[in-house]
Motif scaffolding. Structure first.
Motif, PDB file in Angstrom:
ATOM      1  N   ALA A  35       0.846  -1.194   0.000  1.00  0.00           N
ATOM      2  CA  ALA A  35       0.000   0.000   0.000  1.00  0.00           C
ATOM      3  C   ALA A  35       0.883   1.245   0.000  1.00  0.00           C
ATOM      4  O   ALA A  35       2.045   1.187   0.420  1.00  0.00           O
ATOM      5  CB  ALA A  35      -0.881  -0.004   1.242  1.00  0.00           C
ATOM      6  N   THR A  36       0.311   2.347  -0.428  1.00  0.00           N
ATOM      7  CA  THR A  36       1.001   3.637  -0.302  1.00  0.00           C
ATOM      8  C   THR A  36       0.310   4.422   0.825  1.00  0.00           C
ATOM      9  O   THR A  36      -0.396   3.834   1.629  1.00  0.00           O
ATOM     10  CB  THR A  36       0.936   4.413  -1.633  1.00  0.00           C
ATOM     11  N   GLY A  37       0.526   5.728   0.868  1.00  0.00           N
ATOM     12  CA  GLY A  37      -0.107   6.548   1.900  1.00  0.00           C
ATOM     13  C   GLY A  37       0.848   6.823   3.048  1.00  0.00           C
ATOM     14  O   GLY A  37       1.969   6.303   3.076  1.00  0.00           O
ATOM     15  N   GLY A  38       0.368   7.606   4.001  1.00  0.00           N
ATOM     16  CA  GLY A  38       1.222   8.003   5.121  1.00  0.00           C
ATOM     17  C   GLY A  38       1.504   6.842   6.068  1.00  0.00           C
ATOM     18  O   GLY A  38       2.614   6.718   6.602  1.00  0.00           O
ATOM     19  N   THR A  39       0.526   5.979   6.285  1.00  0.00           N
ATOM     20  CA  THR A  39       0.650   4.977   7.343  1.00  0.00           C
ATOM     21  C   THR A  39       1.812   3.992   7.144  1.00  0.00           C
ATOM     22  O   THR A  39       2.547   3.737   8.099  1.00  0.00           O
ATOM     23  CB  THR A  39      -0.688   4.236   7.546  1.00  0.00           C
ATOM     24  N   LEU A  66      -1.647  -1.968  -4.371  1.00  0.00           N
ATOM     25  CA  LEU A  66      -3.100  -1.882  -4.397  1.00  0.00           C
ATOM     26  C   LEU A  66      -3.633  -1.026  -5.529  1.00  0.00           C
ATOM     27  O   LEU A  66      -4.668  -1.339  -6.108  1.00  0.00           O
ATOM     28  CB  LEU A  66      -3.589  -1.211  -3.108  1.00  0.00           C
ATOM     29  N   ASP A  67      -2.933   0.087  -5.808  1.00  0.00           N
ATOM     30  CA  ASP A  67      -3.588   1.056  -6.680  1.00  0.00           C
ATOM     31  C   ASP A  67      -2.603   2.039  -7.317  1.00  0.00           C
ATOM     32  O   ASP A  67      -1.434   2.123  -6.927  1.00  0.00           O
ATOM     33  CB  ASP A  67      -4.662   1.831  -5.895  1.00  0.00           C
ATOM     34  N   GLY A 132      -3.924   0.114   4.386  1.00  0.00           N
ATOM     35  CA  GLY A 132      -4.200   1.245   5.271  1.00  0.00           C
ATOM     36  C   GLY A 132      -5.717   1.402   5.310  1.00  0.00           C
ATOM     37  O   GLY A 132      -6.432   0.771   4.533  1.00  0.00           O
ATOM     38  N   LEU A 133      -6.191   2.262   6.201  1.00  0.00           N
ATOM     39  CA  LEU A 133      -7.643   2.445   6.346  1.00  0.00           C
ATOM     40  C   LEU A 133      -8.013   3.894   6.047  1.00  0.00           C
ATOM     41  O   LEU A 133      -7.456   4.814   6.649  1.00  0.00           O
ATOM     42  CB  LEU A 133      -8.042   2.081   7.791  1.00  0.00           C
ATOM     43  N   HIS A 138     -12.566   3.328   3.381  1.00  0.00           N
ATOM     44  CA  HIS A 138     -12.091   2.725   2.132  1.00  0.00           C
ATOM     45  C   HIS A 138     -10.855   1.868   2.355  1.00  0.00           C
ATOM     46  O   HIS A 138     -10.067   2.105   3.268  1.00  0.00           O
ATOM     47  CB  HIS A 138     -11.905   3.775   1.019  1.00  0.00           C
ATOM     48  N   GLY A 140      -7.783   0.171  -0.291  1.00  0.00           N
ATOM     49  CA  GLY A 140      -7.395   0.491  -1.663  1.00  0.00           C
ATOM     50  C   GLY A 140      -8.127   1.789  -1.986  1.00  0.00           C
ATOM     51  O   GLY A 140      -8.267   2.669  -1.126  1.00  0.00           O
ATOM     52  N   ARG A 167      -2.686  16.612   0.224  1.00  0.00           N
ATOM     53  CA  ARG A 167      -1.483  17.001   0.967  1.00  0.00           C
ATOM     54  C   ARG A 167      -0.207  16.583   0.246  1.00  0.00           C
ATOM     55  O   ARG A 167       0.860  17.106   0.496  1.00  0.00           O
ATOM     56  CB  ARG A 167      -1.517  16.449   2.399  1.00  0.00           C
ATOM     57  N   LYS A 202      -8.199   8.317  12.619  1.00  0.00           N
ATOM     58  CA  LYS A 202      -8.718   7.028  12.158  1.00  0.00           C
ATOM     59  C   LYS A 202      -9.536   6.311  13.238  1.00  0.00           C
ATOM     60  O   LYS A 202     -10.042   5.216  13.008  1.00  0.00           O
ATOM     61  CB  LYS A 202      -7.555   6.110  11.736  1.00  0.00           C
TER      62      LYS A 202
HETATM   63  C1  F6R Z   1      -3.018   3.381  -0.505  1.00  0.00           C
HETATM   64  C2  F6R Z   1      -4.447   3.091  -0.401  1.00  0.00           C
HETATM   65  C3  F6R Z   1      -5.344   3.782   0.558  1.00  0.00           C
HETATM   66  C4  F6R Z   1      -4.697   4.164   1.889  1.00  0.00           C
HETATM   67  C5  F6R Z   1      -5.693   4.888   2.784  1.00  0.00           C
HETATM   68  C6  F6R Z   1      -5.037   5.351   4.068  1.00  0.00           C
HETATM   69  O1  F6R Z   1      -2.388   2.580  -1.488  1.00  0.00           O
HETATM   70  O2  F6R Z   1      -4.907   2.275  -1.129  1.00  0.00           O
HETATM   71  O3  F6R Z   1      -6.482   2.987   0.796  1.00  0.00           O
HETATM   72  O4  F6R Z   1      -4.220   3.004   2.509  1.00  0.00           O
HETATM   73  O5  F6R Z   1      -6.199   6.002   2.111  1.00  0.00           O
HETATM   74  O6  F6R Z   1      -4.081   6.314   3.743  1.00  0.00           O
HETATM   75  P1  F6R Z   1      -3.083   6.936   4.822  1.00  0.00           P
HETATM   76  O7  F6R Z   1      -2.161   5.841   5.221  1.00  0.00           O
HETATM   77  O8  F6R Z   1      -2.350   8.029   4.084  1.00  0.00           O
HETATM   78  O9  F6R Z   1      -3.915   7.419   5.951  1.00  0.00           O
END
Ligand code: F6R
Length: 245
Positions: A35-39, A66-67, A132-133, A138, A140, A167, A202
Motif C-alpha cells: 500500500a502507499t499513503g502516510g501509514t 493496491l492502486d 491502510g484504512l 475505504h 485500496g 497534501r 482514524k
Molecule cells: C493506498 C491506499 C489507501 C490508503 C488509505 C489510508 O495505497 O490504497 O487505501 O491506505 O487512504 O491512507 P493513509 O495511510 O495516508 O492514511
C-alpha cells in the motif's frame, strides 16, 4: 480479526516491519501486496534499515501494489510508482520485473485491470496484503458503496479522498479524478491481510470496523469475513475501543 495494540506510530511501524521481514525470511519467494499513503511509510523505513543492517533479501519476492492514479505515469513525482520507489523499492534488492503496480497511463485502462488480475493469478495470488484504512472506511481506492465482488477496476475518487490526498500535491486540482484499484474481492483473495491504523483521525473508522456488521457502506467491514486478518493499531487510533489482546 486479531488486534495488536502499539504504543505509538513508531512502535506500530516496528511491529509491522518485523512481521513482513519474518514473512520474507520464512518464505523468500513470497508475494506481497503493498500500500502507499502516510501509514506504511514507517514500516517501509524499518524494512529498509533491516535490509541495510541485516541483509534481508527481496531478490525472490514479488509485489503487487493496491492502486495507482489514472493519468500519472511512473515518472510523475506523485504517482504511487514513485512513492514505492522512494520509500522502498530503490532501497532494497527487489528485481524490477517482480514489482507490479497498475499502469495508470495504459492505453486501455479497463484492459489493464483485467491484465493486473491475470498477473496476480499467474503469480499464485497474494500471500500477505498490507492495507491502510481510509477515514471513510475505504481500502485500496474502494470507496463506500463498492460491491464486495469487485475485482481490479477503475474508480472515480470521492471528494473526501481527493482532499485527503491533496497534501501530497501542490493543490487539490492536481489530484487525479480517477484511479485503478484492486477490488474488494481481489483483496479478500489474499491469503493473509495486515491492516495498519494510526492516529486519532482514524479512531472513528477503526471503531466502525470493530463494531459494525459487514456492509458495503463501509468497505473495510468486509475484512470481518476474512479468516486471517491482523490489525496493528496505535493507542490514538484505539482510544476508547476495547481490544481483545
Ligand atoms: C493506498 C491506499 C489507501 C490508503 C488509505 C489510508 O495505497 O490504497 O487505501 O491506505 O487512504 O491512507 P493513509 O495511510 O495516508 O492514511
Amino acid at each position: 480479526m486479531r488486534v495488536i495494540e502499539a504504543e505509538d506510530y513508531q512502535e506500530l511501524s516496528n511491529i509491522a516491519a518485523d512481521f513482513f521481514i519474518n514473512k520474507v525470511k520464512e518464505n523468500p519467494e513470497i508475494t506481497l501486496g503493498l500500500a502507499t499513503g502516510g501509514t506504511p511509510k514507517g514500516t517501509y523505513r524499518k524494512m529498509v534499515e533491516d535490509h541495510d543492517k541485516h541483509g534481508t533479501s527481496y531478490r525472490s519476492v514479488t509485489t503487487f501494489n493496491l492502486d495507482e492514479y489514472v493519468g500519472l505515469d511512473s515518472d510523475h513525482p506523485n504517482s504511487y510508482y514513485q512513492f514505492m520507489e522512494t520509500h522502498l523499492f530503490n532501497e532494497i534488492d527487489l528485481p524490477f520485473r517482480q514489482k507490479h503496480l497498475p499502469n495508470g497511463v495504459a492505453k486501455d485502462i479497463y484492459k489493464e485491470c483485467i491484465e493486473y488480475e491475470r498477473t496476480i493469478e499467474q503469480c499464485g495470488g497474494i500471500d500477505v496484503q498490507l492495507l491502510g484504512l481510509g477515514s471513510n472506511g475505504h481500502i485500496g481506492f474502494n470507496e463506500p458503496g463498492t460491491a464486495f465482488e469487485t475485482m481490479t477496476h477503475v474508480v472515480e475518487l470521492t471528494q473526501s479522498t481527493r482532499q485527503a490526498n491533496a497534501r501530497f500535491f501542490n493543490q487539490l486540482d492536481e489530484v487525479p479524478q480517477r484511479a485503478i484499484t484492486m477490488g474488494i474481492s481481489t483483496i479478500m483473495q489474499s491469503k493473509e491481510i495486515v491492516l495498519l491504523v494510526s492516529g486519532e483521525s482514524k479512531q472513528h473508522a477503526l471503531q466502525q470496523l470493530l463494531t459494525r456488521q459487514s456492509d458495503e457502506g463501509f468497505p473495510a467491514s468486509v475484512l470481518t469475513k476474512h479468516p486471517h486478518v491482523t490489525i496493528i493499531a496505535d493507542r490514538k487510533a484505539l482510544s476508547g475501543i476495547p481490544v481483545n489482546g
